[in-house]
Design a protein around this motif. Structure first.
Motif, PDB file in Angstrom:
ATOM      1  N   PHE A 166       0.827  -1.210   0.000  1.00 23.61           N
ATOM      2  CA  PHE A 166       0.000   0.000   0.000  1.00 23.61           C
ATOM      3  C   PHE A 166       0.865   1.264   0.000  1.00 23.61           C
ATOM      4  CE2 PHE A 166      -4.351  -1.528   1.689  1.00 23.61           C
ATOM      5  CZ  PHE A 166      -4.965  -1.213   0.487  1.00 23.61           C
ATOM      6  N   ASP A 167       2.161   1.093   0.115  1.00 21.11           N
ATOM      7  CA  ASP A 167       3.055   2.245   0.200  1.00 21.11           C
ATOM      8  C   ASP A 167       2.866   3.173  -1.008  1.00 21.11           C
ATOM      9  OD1 ASP A 167       4.953   3.795   1.389  1.00 21.11           O
ATOM     10  OD2 ASP A 167       6.618   2.846   0.314  1.00 21.11           O
ATOM     11  N   GLY A 168       2.531   4.436  -0.741  1.00 21.36           N
ATOM     12  CA  GLY A 168       2.359   5.417  -1.822  1.00 21.36           C
ATOM     13  C   GLY A 168       1.018   5.348  -2.537  1.00 21.36           C
ATOM     14  N   VAL A 169       0.116   4.448  -2.121  1.00 25.44           N
ATOM     15  CA  VAL A 169      -1.196   4.333  -2.777  1.00 25.44           C
ATOM     16  C   VAL A 169      -2.150   5.364  -2.173  1.00 25.44           C
ATOM     17  CG1 VAL A 169      -3.218   2.832  -3.122  1.00 25.44           C
ATOM     18  CG2 VAL A 169      -0.893   1.891  -3.382  1.00 25.44           C
ATOM     19  N   LYS A 170      -2.639   6.268  -3.034  1.00 28.90           N
ATOM     20  CA  LYS A 170      -3.590   7.298  -2.560  1.00 28.90           C
ATOM     21  C   LYS A 170      -4.972   6.648  -2.550  1.00 28.90           C
ATOM     22  CE  LYS A 170      -1.851  10.359  -5.585  1.00 28.90           C
ATOM     23  NZ  LYS A 170      -1.344   9.910  -6.631  1.00 28.90           N
ATOM     24  N   PHE A 171      -5.472   6.396  -1.349  1.00 30.55           N
ATOM     25  CA  PHE A 171      -6.665   5.560  -1.178  1.00 30.55           C
ATOM     26  C   PHE A 171      -7.850   6.422  -0.748  1.00 30.55           C
ATOM     27  CE2 PHE A 171      -9.483   2.372   0.163  1.00 30.55           C
ATOM     28  CZ  PHE A 171      -9.022   1.132  -0.257  1.00 30.55           C
ATOM     29  N   ARG A 172      -8.881   6.484  -1.575  1.00 32.09           N
ATOM     30  CA  ARG A 172     -10.059   7.286  -1.204  1.00 32.09           C
ATOM     31  C   ARG A 172     -10.880   6.574  -0.126  1.00 32.09           C
ATOM     32  NH1 ARG A 172     -15.972   6.534  -1.117  1.00 32.09           N
ATOM     33  NH2 ARG A 172     -16.667   8.566  -0.443  1.00 32.09           N
ATOM     34  N   VAL A 173     -11.193   7.345   0.933  1.00 33.16           N
ATOM     35  CA  VAL A 173     -12.082   6.841   1.979  1.00 33.16           C
ATOM     36  C   VAL A 173     -13.244   7.821   2.158  1.00 33.16           C
ATOM     37  CG1 VAL A 173     -10.278   5.564   3.227  1.00 33.16           C
ATOM     38  CG2 VAL A 173     -10.718   7.971   3.812  1.00 33.16           C
ATOM     39  N   MET A 174     -14.280   7.356   2.852  1.00 31.84           N
ATOM     40  CA  MET A 174     -15.390   8.253   3.171  1.00 31.84           C
ATOM     41  C   MET A 174     -14.885   9.292   4.206  1.00 31.84           C
ATOM     42  SD  MET A 174     -18.607   5.602   3.129  1.00 31.84           S
ATOM     43  CE  MET A 174     -17.794   4.184   3.844  1.00 31.84           C
ATOM     44  N   THR A 175     -15.770  10.185   4.640  1.00 28.84           N
ATOM     45  CA  THR A 175     -15.268  11.376   5.340  1.00 28.84           C
ATOM     46  C   THR A 175     -15.124  11.255   6.869  1.00 28.84           C
ATOM     47  OG1 THR A 175     -17.538  12.201   5.286  1.00 28.84           O
ATOM     48  CG2 THR A 175     -16.080  12.947   3.533  1.00 28.84           C
ATOM     49  N   SER A 176     -15.445  10.087   7.455  1.00 36.10           N
ATOM     50  CA  SER A 176     -15.275   9.940   8.909  1.00 36.10           C
ATOM     51  C   SER A 176     -13.789   9.824   9.259  1.00 36.10           C
ATOM     52  CB  SER A 176     -16.015   8.694   9.407  1.00 36.10           C
ATOM     53  OG  SER A 176     -17.385   8.951   9.469  1.00 36.10           O
ATOM     54  N   PRO A 177     -13.316  10.594  10.259  1.00 37.01           N
ATOM     55  CA  PRO A 177     -11.882  10.607  10.584  1.00 37.01           C
ATOM     56  C   PRO A 177     -11.271   9.222  10.863  1.00 37.01           C
ATOM     57  CG  PRO A 177     -13.053  12.345  11.763  1.00 37.01           C
ATOM     58  CD  PRO A 177     -14.096  11.563  11.046  1.00 37.01           C
ATOM     59  N   ILE A 178     -12.032   8.313  11.468  1.00 33.22           N
ATOM     60  CA  ILE A 178     -11.495   6.980  11.795  1.00 33.22           C
ATOM     61  C   ILE A 178     -10.971   6.261  10.554  1.00 33.22           C
ATOM     62  CG2 ILE A 178     -13.749   5.843  11.572  1.00 33.22           C
ATOM     63  CD1 ILE A 178     -11.360   4.709  14.172  1.00 33.22           C
ATOM     64  N   LEU A 179     -11.559   6.551   9.398  1.00 36.14           N
ATOM     65  CA  LEU A 179     -11.164   5.846   8.170  1.00 36.14           C
ATOM     66  C   LEU A 179      -9.784   6.289   7.698  1.00 36.14           C
ATOM     67  CD1 LEU A 179     -14.638   5.843   6.422  1.00 36.14           C
ATOM     68  CD2 LEU A 179     -13.559   4.001   7.716  1.00 36.14           C
ATOM     69  N   ILE A 180      -9.464   7.555   7.943  1.00 40.11           N
ATOM     70  CA  ILE A 180      -8.122   8.047   7.610  1.00 40.11           C
ATOM     71  C   ILE A 180      -7.093   7.252   8.431  1.00 40.11           C
ATOM     72  CG2 ILE A 180      -6.568  10.050   7.834  1.00 40.11           C
ATOM     73  CD1 ILE A 180      -8.463  10.816   5.756  1.00 40.11           C
ATOM     74  N   GLU A 181      -7.374   7.159   9.730  1.00 41.49           N
ATOM     75  CA  GLU A 181      -6.430   6.431  10.611  1.00 41.49           C
ATOM     76  C   GLU A 181      -6.330   4.970  10.222  1.00 41.49           C
ATOM     77  OE1 GLU A 181      -6.640   6.864  14.920  1.00 41.49           O
ATOM     78  OE2 GLU A 181      -7.728   8.725  14.564  1.00 41.49           O
ATOM     79  N   SER A 182      -7.457   4.365   9.878  1.00 38.58           N
ATOM     80  CA  SER A 182      -7.447   2.933   9.549  1.00 38.58           C
ATOM     81  C   SER A 182      -6.589   2.661   8.323  1.00 38.58           C
ATOM     82  CB  SER A 182      -8.865   2.428   9.258  1.00 38.58           C
ATOM     83  OG  SER A 182      -9.655   2.602  10.385  1.00 38.58           O
ATOM     84  N   TYR A 183      -6.781   3.482   7.284  1.00 39.11           N
ATOM     85  CA  TYR A 183      -6.028   3.216   6.042  1.00 39.11           C
ATOM     86  C   TYR A 183      -4.571   3.632   6.159  1.00 39.11           C
ATOM     87  CZ  TYR A 183      -9.806   0.948   3.793  1.00 39.11           C
ATOM     88  OH  TYR A 183     -10.760   0.003   3.504  1.00 39.11           O
ATOM     89  N   GLU A 184      -4.289   4.576   7.055  1.00 39.63           N
ATOM     90  CA  GLU A 184      -2.873   4.868   7.350  1.00 39.63           C
ATOM     91  C   GLU A 184      -2.244   3.643   8.012  1.00 39.63           C
ATOM     92  OE1 GLU A 184      -2.763   9.713   7.881  1.00 39.63           O
ATOM     93  OE2 GLU A 184      -2.972   8.452   9.669  1.00 39.63           O
ATOM     94  N   SER A 185      -3.011   3.023   8.929  1.00 40.66           N
ATOM     95  CA  SER A 185      -2.443   1.858   9.616  1.00 40.66           C
ATOM     96  C   SER A 185      -2.215   0.692   8.650  1.00 40.66           C
ATOM     97  CB  SER A 185      -3.337   1.427  10.792  1.00 40.66           C
ATOM     98  OG  SER A 185      -4.487   0.753  10.322  1.00 40.66           O
TER      99      SER A 185
END
Ligand code: 6CS
Length: 339
Positions: A166-185
């Protein structure tokens, strides 16, 4: 009074009565959702309309608004809190800034791999309808129902089977903040967007990947601009239907009972409808784009993503506070996914 005058007076009284009568009966409920005509939320809203109109003998009419007619996902939640719309879909993926506690449904691997279990919990869990519903009420919303829309599948331009890919993959998520953290993890670079911007974002490589249930990947045509469909078993798409709280509280007991009846009939209806929609959409995608690669991560591969995101529940508890810890614990027990 002449007969002619009497006739005219009777006629105008009848006309006034007819207009007044119509006005008293003409009650319109607006139902806005986040998807396109024929999608799962639309099937729900149309069946809700049919049942409500039938059970009230037409005293209530329901007008359904699809995505974009009244704005984006976040706009329709605002319209519902303001009372301009009586019912709307508000999915946890987009609801995080309004009702932060609902983000528990964004915690990776919270739901069961058995969708029958998910259906039971989402339709009748006391943790949801007695606990989480209070968090909605404090924001002017009544939590009416919750249902699953299918397994979330990653669509990517690059093959991904382990977090390092997933390194460098720009991944679209919905707008809830938890999703940003999840996909970063998971190792990706998450980008939060409303779904209306996803197709063009993939086309122009502003983003490289996104996640959604299969029926939606087909209907929004995201498969046209990605090359892999990856089943990571990580999430079910869940949605809530909410109502304006003051509107709901102002309803008669008879109307509230009718709405409870409608909810329980729709619990079965929508569960079956989403299953069918997802199965049929996968067949159509494979036909329309035979070269698309469908990857089902094995247990070992899934375990790597699960391990990478194991701290997300704890950070949500820390950020949101309140009863989030108890809610998360209780839901894990109900879904049978205790860690
Ligand atoms: O990805 C999204 O944002 C949209 N996905 C679905 C399945 N429904 C509505 C939601 O906004």
């Amino acid at each position: 009074m002449s007969l002619n005058k009497l006739f005219k007076a009777t006629l105008s009284a009848a006309a006034i009565f007819a207009v007044a009568g119509t006005a008293a009966q003409a009650e319109e409920w607006k139902f806005a959702h986040e998807e396109s005509p024929g999608d799962v939320q639309d099937l729900y809203a149309q069946e809700f309309k049919r049942l409500v109109e039938e059970k009230t003998n037409g005293d209530v009419t329901v007008t359904v608004y699809t995505y974009g007619q009244l704005g984006t996902e976040n706009d329709i939640t605002e319209l519902t809190t303001a009372g301009a719309v009586q019912f709307s879909n508000a999915s946890p993926g987009h609801l995080g800034t309004f009702v932060p506690e609902i983000q528990v449904f964004g915690v990776p691997y919270l739901l069961s791999q058995d969708n029958e279990v998910n259906k039971e919990v989402l339709s009748s869990s006391p943790t949801i309808y007695e606990g989480l519903s209070k968090d909605f009420e404090s924001k002017g919303l009544k939590l009416y129902t919750m249902y699953p829309e299918g397994e979330m599948v990653w669509t990517t331009k690059k093959k991904v089977t382990q977090p390092s890919e997933f390194d460098g993959v720009k991944f679209r998520v919905m707008t809830s903040p938890i999703l940003i953290e999840s996909y970063e993890s998971f190792g990706a670079d998450p980008v939060a967007l409303p779904w209306g911007e996803v197709y063009s974002g993939l086309q122009t490589s502003v983003i490289d990947a996104q996640v959604n249930p299969i029926f939606f990947i087909e209907s929004a045509k995201f498969y046209e601009v990605t090359d892999y469909l990856i089943y990571a078993g990580q999430q079910q798409y869940t949605t809530t239907v909410v109502s304006n709280a003051a509107f709901y509280e102002g309803l008669s007991d008879e109307r509230k009972d009718m709405l409870k009846e409608v909810k329980s009939e729709l619990d079965d209806f929508i569960y079956e409808a989403q299953q069918k929609a997802n199965a049929e959409a996968l067949d159509r995608i494979k036909k329309a784009k035979p070269e698309i690669e469908v990857i089902r991560l094995n247990d070992e591969q899934r375990a790597a993503f699960k391990e990478a995101s194991a701290g997300i529940g704890d950070s949500l508890v820390k950020e949101v506070g309140g009863d989030t810890e108890e809610v998360l614990k209780a839901l894990r027990k109900e879904f049978g996914t205790e860690m």
